[in-house]
Design a protein around this motif. Structure first.
Motif, mmCIF file in Angstrom:
data_model
loop_
_atom_site.group_PDB
_atom_site.id
_atom_site.type_symbol
_atom_site.label_atom_id
_atom_site.label_comp_id
_atom_site.label_asym_id
_atom_site.label_seq_id
_atom_site.Cartn_x
_atom_site.Cartn_y
_atom_site.Cartn_z
ATOM 1 N N ILE A 45 7.102 4.439 -1.415
ATOM 2 C CA ILE A 45 6.901 3.170 -0.711
ATOM 3 C C ILE A 45 8.195 2.409 -0.928
ATOM 4 O O ILE A 45 8.538 2.046 -2.056
ATOM 5 N N LYS A 47 11.241 0.038 -1.513
ATOM 6 C CA LYS A 47 11.277 -1.189 -2.311
ATOM 7 C C LYS A 47 11.376 -2.446 -1.462
ATOM 8 O O LYS A 47 10.965 -3.514 -1.904
ATOM 9 N N GLN A 49 9.591 -2.890 1.185
ATOM 10 C CA GLN A 49 8.211 -3.118 1.609
ATOM 11 C C GLN A 49 7.316 -3.533 0.448
ATOM 12 O O GLN A 49 6.285 -4.166 0.655
ATOM 13 N N TRP A 50 7.687 -3.125 -0.762
ATOM 14 C CA TRP A 50 6.890 -3.415 -1.952
ATOM 15 C C TRP A 50 7.831 -3.520 -3.147
ATOM 16 O O TRP A 50 8.011 -2.561 -3.892
ATOM 17 N N GLY A 53 6.953 -2.199 -6.552
ATOM 18 C CA GLY A 53 6.860 -0.749 -6.656
ATOM 19 C C GLY A 53 8.172 -0.073 -7.006
ATOM 20 O O GLY A 53 8.198 1.115 -7.305
ATOM 21 N N ASN A 59 5.858 6.007 -8.039
ATOM 22 C CA ASN A 59 6.398 5.726 -6.711
ATOM 23 C C ASN A 59 7.746 6.416 -6.518
ATOM 24 O O ASN A 59 8.294 6.418 -5.432
ATOM 25 N N MET A 95 -0.028 4.620 -4.546
ATOM 26 C CA MET A 95 0.992 3.575 -4.382
ATOM 27 C C MET A 95 0.712 2.731 -3.137
ATOM 28 O O MET A 95 0.886 1.523 -3.147
ATOM 29 N N ARG A 96 0.238 3.361 -2.061
ATOM 30 C CA ARG A 96 -0.129 2.596 -0.859
ATOM 31 C C ARG A 96 -1.279 1.653 -1.158
ATOM 32 O O ARG A 96 -1.273 0.500 -0.716
ATOM 33 N N ARG A 98 -2.096 0.344 -4.104
ATOM 34 C CA ARG A 98 -1.608 -0.736 -4.972
ATOM 35 C C ARG A 98 -0.758 -1.737 -4.200
ATOM 36 O O ARG A 98 -0.821 -2.930 -4.444
ATOM 37 N N LYS A 99 0.033 -1.237 -3.239
ATOM 38 C CA LYS A 99 0.828 -2.137 -2.403
ATOM 39 C C LYS A 99 -0.091 -3.049 -1.596
ATOM 40 O O LYS A 99 0.137 -4.260 -1.505
ATOM 41 N N ARG A 100 -1.148 -2.475 -0.987
ATOM 42 C CA ARG A 100 -2.089 -3.285 -0.209
ATOM 43 C C ARG A 100 -2.730 -4.356 -1.078
ATOM 44 O O ARG A 100 -2.866 -5.510 -0.665
ATOM 45 N N THR A 103 -0.345 -7.240 -1.844
ATOM 46 C CA THR A 103 0.051 -8.082 -0.728
ATOM 47 C C THR A 103 -1.116 -8.821 -0.086
ATOM 48 O O THR A 103 -0.960 -9.454 0.944
#
Length: 104
Positions: A45, A47, A49-50, A53, A59, A95-96, A98-100, A103
């Motif tokens: 993912i 960096k 974008q997140w 992460g 990641n 990781m996707r 956790r990013k969601r 955010t």
């Protein structure tokens, strides 16, 4: 750590490209198998974008230069196929998730 054990050449203890064999099979099946040393860190993912992460070990993915370029040029769907073929799909999906959550 388990991550480093997974991406280390048994003979030399050097980091190897984690996605090279998957990319070879998907893009260049005519090429011979080879162990390729990793020289670039890749964020599954990105960096931008997140940012949080950027420091998540799961990641990260060690890549050779050729595979790193292919990953960045691939569509998101194709990257998911590559990570799955390389056995990193559970890390990528986590990781996707956790990013969601970060955010929201």
């Amino acid at each position: 750590t388990a991550v480093m054990d997974r991406c280390t050449d048994d003979q030399h203890g050097l980091p190897v490209c984690e996605v090279h064999e998957a990319i070879r099979q998907l893009y260049h099946p005519e090429r011979a198998e080879a162990t390729v040393m990793a020289v670039d860190p890749h964020h599954m993912i990105h960096k931008s974008q997140w940012p949080a992460g950027a420091f998540e070990v799961r990641n990260g993915c060690g890549c050779c230069r050729e595979c790193h370029t292919i990953l960045h040029d691939a569509s998101p769907d194709m990257r998911e196929v590559i990570y799955a073929a390389a056995g990193r799909d559970s890390d990528y999906l986590e990781m996707r998730r956790r990013k969601r959550e970060a955010t929201k």
